[in-house]
Design a protein around this motif. Structure first.
Motif, PDB file in Angstrom:
ATOM      1  N   GLY A  23      20.639 104.896  87.624  1.00 24.70           N
ATOM      2  CA  GLY A  23      21.419 105.858  88.306  1.00 24.70           C
ATOM      3  C   GLY A  23      21.446 105.535  90.166  1.00 24.70           C
ATOM      4  N   SER A  24      22.421 104.347  90.300  1.00 16.37           N
ATOM      5  CA  SER A  24      22.176 103.780  91.431  1.00 16.37           C
ATOM      6  C   SER A  24      22.792 104.278  92.642  1.00 16.37           C
ATOM      7  CB  SER A  24      21.261 102.047  91.584  1.00 16.37           C
ATOM      8  OG  SER A  24      23.609 102.184  91.552  1.00 16.37           O
ATOM      9  N   GLY A  25      24.388 105.083  92.178  1.00 17.47           N
ATOM     10  CA  GLY A  25      24.982 105.226  92.371  1.00 17.47           C
ATOM     11  C   GLY A  25      26.033 103.987  93.041  1.00 17.47           C
ATOM     12  N   GLN A  26      25.944 103.075  92.899  1.00 18.00           N
ATOM     13  CA  GLN A  26      26.614 101.699  92.747  1.00 18.00           C
ATOM     14  C   GLN A  26      26.836 101.393  91.884  1.00 18.00           C
ATOM     15  OE1 GLN A  26      24.721  98.715  95.177  1.00 18.00           O
ATOM     16  NE2 GLN A  26      24.412 100.195  97.029  1.00 18.00           N
ATOM     17  N   ALA A  27      28.767 100.804  91.706  1.00 15.94           N
ATOM     18  CA  ALA A  27      28.915  99.924  90.896  1.00 15.94           C
ATOM     19  C   ALA A  27      27.819  99.297  90.228  1.00 15.94           C
ATOM     20  CB  ALA A  27      29.921  99.649  89.894  1.00 15.94           C
ATOM     21  N   PRO A  28      27.299  98.642  88.833  1.00 20.52           N
ATOM     22  CA  PRO A  28      26.457  97.321  88.114  1.00 20.52           C
ATOM     23  C   PRO A  28      27.746  96.101  88.249  1.00 20.52           C
ATOM     24  CG  PRO A  28      26.829  98.781  86.520  1.00 20.52           C
ATOM     25  CD  PRO A  28      27.138  99.933  87.714  1.00 20.52           C
ATOM     26  N   PRO A  29      26.659  94.953  88.664  1.00 17.42           N
ATOM     27  CA  PRO A  29      27.461  94.209  88.127  1.00 17.42           C
ATOM     28  C   PRO A  29      27.731  93.841  86.608  1.00 17.42           C
ATOM     29  CG  PRO A  29      24.547  93.600  88.739  1.00 17.42           C
ATOM     30  CD  PRO A  29      25.902  95.079  88.737  1.00 17.42           C
ATOM     31  N   SER A  30      29.428  93.221  86.248  1.00 15.85           N
ATOM     32  CA  SER A  30      29.153  92.414  84.424  1.00 15.85           C
ATOM     33  C   SER A  30      27.787  92.307  84.382  1.00 15.85           C
ATOM     34  CB  SER A  30      30.385  91.453  84.650  1.00 15.85           C
ATOM     35  OG  SER A  30      31.789  92.383  85.035  1.00 15.85           O
ATOM     36  N   PRO A  31      28.116  92.164  82.779  1.00 14.70           N
ATOM     37  CA  PRO A  31      26.968  91.878  82.109  1.00 14.70           C
ATOM     38  C   PRO A  31      26.060  90.478  82.415  1.00 14.70           C
ATOM     39  CG  PRO A  31      28.282  93.184  80.270  1.00 14.70           C
ATOM     40  CD  PRO A  31      29.219  93.019  81.707  1.00 14.70           C
ATOM     41  N   SER A  32      25.466  90.400  82.745  1.00 14.29           N
ATOM     42  CA  SER A  32      24.456  88.547  82.722  1.00 14.29           C
ATOM     43  C   SER A  32      24.540  87.677  81.835  1.00 14.29           C
ATOM     44  CB  SER A  32      23.355  89.178  83.357  1.00 14.29           C
ATOM     45  OG  SER A  32      22.712  89.248  82.487  1.00 14.29           O
ATOM     46  N   GLU A  47      16.962  94.439  79.458  1.00 14.43           N
ATOM     47  CA  GLU A  47      16.938  95.773  80.498  1.00 14.43           C
ATOM     48  C   GLU A  47      17.489  95.951  81.316  1.00 14.43           C
ATOM     49  OE1 GLU A  47      12.697  96.721  81.981  1.00 14.43           O
ATOM     50  OE2 GLU A  47      11.602  95.328  79.583  1.00 14.43           O
ATOM     51  N   GLU A  48      18.322  94.721  81.665  1.00 12.79           N
ATOM     52  CA  GLU A  48      18.642  94.275  82.897  1.00 12.79           C
ATOM     53  C   GLU A  48      20.251  95.014  82.221  1.00 12.79           C
ATOM     54  OE1 GLU A  48      21.746  92.065  86.654  1.00 12.79           O
ATOM     55  OE2 GLU A  48      19.565  91.027  85.326  1.00 12.79           O
ATOM     56  N   THR A  49      20.549  94.752  81.365  1.00 16.46           N
ATOM     57  CA  THR A  49      21.876  95.072  80.985  1.00 16.46           C
ATOM     58  C   THR A  49      22.052  96.439  80.823  1.00 16.46           C
ATOM     59  OG1 THR A  49      22.881  92.782  79.823  1.00 16.46           O
ATOM     60  CG2 THR A  49      23.610  94.897  78.691  1.00 16.46           C
ATOM     61  N   TYR A  50      21.181  96.994  79.659  1.00 20.29           N
ATOM     62  CA  TYR A  50      21.038  98.304  79.514  1.00 20.29           C
ATOM     63  C   TYR A  50      21.064  99.370  80.816  1.00 20.29           C
ATOM     64  CZ  TYR A  50      20.312 102.593  76.679  1.00 20.29           C
ATOM     65  OH  TYR A  50      20.276 103.917  76.178  1.00 20.29           O
ATOM     66  N   ARG A  51      20.717  98.518  80.972  1.00 21.79           N
ATOM     67  CA  ARG A  51      20.393  99.310  82.847  1.00 21.79           C
ATOM     68  C   ARG A  51      21.568  99.680  83.826  1.00 21.79           C
ATOM     69  NH1 ARG A  51      14.856 101.193  85.115  1.00 21.79           N
ATOM     70  NH2 ARG A  51      14.175  99.527  83.565  1.00 21.79           N
ATOM     71  N   ASP A  52      22.428  98.826  83.358  1.00 26.59           N
ATOM     72  CA  ASP A  52      23.581  98.911  84.530  1.00 26.59           C
ATOM     73  C   ASP A  52      24.900  99.250  82.849  1.00 26.59           C
ATOM     74  OD1 ASP A  52      23.133  96.501  85.975  1.00 26.59           O
ATOM     75  OD2 ASP A  52      23.610  94.349  84.803  1.00 26.59           O
ATOM     76  N   TYR A  53      24.295  99.465  81.583  1.00 20.71           N
ATOM     77  CA  TYR A  53      25.223  99.728  81.166  1.00 20.71           C
ATOM     78  C   TYR A  53      25.996 101.406  81.071  1.00 20.71           C
ATOM     79  CZ  TYR A  53      25.698 102.953  76.475  1.00 20.71           C
ATOM     80  OH  TYR A  53      25.788 103.768  76.135  1.00 20.71           O
ATOM     81  N   THR A  54      24.075 101.713  81.467  1.00 20.37           N
ATOM     82  CA  THR A  54      23.492 103.479  81.808  1.00 20.37           C
ATOM     83  C   THR A  54      24.079 103.274  82.759  1.00 20.37           C
ATOM     84  OG1 THR A  54      21.377 102.933  81.581  1.00 20.37           O
ATOM     85  CG2 THR A  54      22.476 103.364  79.890  1.00 20.37           C
ATOM     86  N   ALA A  55      23.919 102.299  83.772  1.00 20.01           N
ATOM     87  CA  ALA A  55      24.473 102.949  85.392  1.00 20.01           C
ATOM     88  C   ALA A  55      26.305 103.653  85.221  1.00 20.01           C
ATOM     89  CB  ALA A  55      24.081 102.576  86.977  1.00 20.01           C
ATOM     90  N   ARG A  56      26.745 102.368  84.708  1.00 24.29           N
ATOM     91  CA  ARG A  56      28.010 102.995  84.818  1.00 24.29           C
ATOM     92  C   ARG A  56      28.816 103.926  84.129  1.00 24.29           C
ATOM     93  NH1 ARG A  56      31.984  99.061  85.576  1.00 24.29           N
ATOM     94  NH2 ARG A  56      30.787  97.789  86.902  1.00 24.29           N
ATOM     95  N   TYR A  67      34.754 103.013  83.860  1.00 20.89           N
ATOM     96  CA  TYR A  67      33.700 102.084  83.043  1.00 20.89           C
ATOM     97  C   TYR A  67      34.791 102.354  81.594  1.00 20.89           C
ATOM     98  CZ  TYR A  67      30.813 102.781  78.753  1.00 20.89           C
ATOM     99  OH  TYR A  67      30.318 102.233  78.027  1.00 20.89           O
ATOM    100  N   GLU A  68      34.919 100.217  81.554  1.00 20.23           N
ATOM    101  CA  GLU A  68      35.073 100.251  80.133  1.00 20.23           C
ATOM    102  C   GLU A  68      33.991  99.765  79.184  1.00 20.23           C
ATOM    103  OE1 GLU A  68      38.167 100.002  78.801  1.00 20.23           O
ATOM    104  OE2 GLU A  68      38.781  99.979  80.285  1.00 20.23           O
ATOM    105  N   PRO A  69      33.550 100.464  78.392  1.00 18.26           N
ATOM    106  CA  PRO A  69      32.707 100.748  76.770  1.00 18.26           C
ATOM    107  C   PRO A  69      32.723  98.998  76.312  1.00 18.26           C
ATOM    108  CG  PRO A  69      33.773 102.383  76.356  1.00 18.26           C
ATOM    109  CD  PRO A  69      34.485 101.721  77.539  1.00 18.26           C
ATOM    110  N   SER A  70      33.427  98.165  76.225  1.00 18.63           N
ATOM    111  CA  SER A  70      33.570  96.963  76.113  1.00 18.63           C
ATOM    112  C   SER A  70      33.427  95.975  76.529  1.00 18.63           C
ATOM    113  CB  SER A  70      35.162  96.778  75.371  1.00 18.63           C
ATOM    114  OG  SER A  70      35.484  96.518  76.215  1.00 18.63           O
ATOM    115  N   GLN A  71      33.073  96.624  77.925  1.00 18.85           N
ATOM    116  CA  GLN A  71      31.580  95.634  78.706  1.00 18.85           C
ATOM    117  C   GLN A  71      30.496  95.430  78.714  1.00 18.85           C
ATOM    118  OE1 GLN A  71      32.888  97.886  82.444  1.00 18.85           O
ATOM    119  NE2 GLN A  71      33.101  95.797  83.179  1.00 18.85           N
ATOM    120  N   TYR A  72      29.929  96.717  78.250  1.00 15.60           N
ATOM    121  CA  TYR A  72      27.945  96.682  77.707  1.00 15.60           C
ATOM    122  C   TYR A  72      28.186  96.873  75.610  1.00 15.60           C
ATOM    123  CZ  TYR A  72      27.564  97.123  82.756  1.00 15.60           C
ATOM    124  OH  TYR A  72      28.079  97.204  83.886  1.00 15.60           O
TER     125      TYR A  72
END
Length: 175
Positions: A23-32, A47-56, A67-72
């Motif tokens: 949780g950084s408080g900012q919206a994470p980027p799309s999957p890499s 790891e980055e994908t999982y962190r981005d998903y859970t931050a979102r 948040y759209e689950p299908s993004q991740y």
């Protein structure tokens, strides 16, 4: 009312198997993208994908409904999460607080014709979260505060990494 609370608790437990965050408080980027030169790069991207998903997902529970689950997510992970989110909305329950990823353990990374599958164990800390019913009563079930979660992340359609499976496991334990 008891069966309603049980439904919310069951949904919350399933949600716990799907989430974790820093949780950084900012919206994470799309999957890499997935142009990995090594297993180490594949693990880092997973790891980055999982962190981005859970931050979102944490942002979603904090009120950001973009948040759209299908993004991740894909496959069984997507179906399970859509069912959990629908149940939480139907029960008018909320998740308060944030789950924290304490660590990752690299399990396996494989590549076949540039398609990657990466398996990680994420150690999740749920001590800062509560499940609240529609009137704000705490209905958080008894649970372990530290939970190991096996996560599989795979390439989908070329450039996207998606979480395709996640499950709570007993071993290894979180420290």
């Amino acid at each position: 009312m008891l069966s309603r609370s049980c439904s919310v608790v069951a949904a919350a437990l399933l949600l716990a198997a799907l989430t974790g965050c820093t949780g950084s408080g900012q919206a994470p980027p799309s999957p890499s993208p997935t142009g990995f030169a090594s297993e180490e790069e594949a693990f880092a991207a997973a790891e980055e994908t999982y962190r981005d998903y859970t931050a979102r997902l944490n942002a979603y529970f904090a009120g950001d409904r973009s948040y759209e689950p299908s993004q991740y997510l894909s496959g069984s992970a997507l179906k399970e999460e859509e069912a959990v989110l629908a149940s939480i909305r139907e029960q008018e329950a909320t998740v308060d607080g944030q789950t924290v990823i304490r660590s990752f353990e690299h399990v396996e990374a494989t590549s076949v014709e540039h398609a990657w599958s990466v398996t990680l164990v994420a150690c999740l800390d749920y001590s800062g979260t509560r499940i609240l019913d529609a009137v704000g009563e705490d209905i958080t079930p008894p649970r372990d505060e530290l939970v190991p979660l096996r996560v599989r992340v795979a390439t989908m359609g070329g450039d996207d990494l998606k979480i395709v499976k996640s499950e709570v496991i007993g071993e290894p334990t979180c420290a």
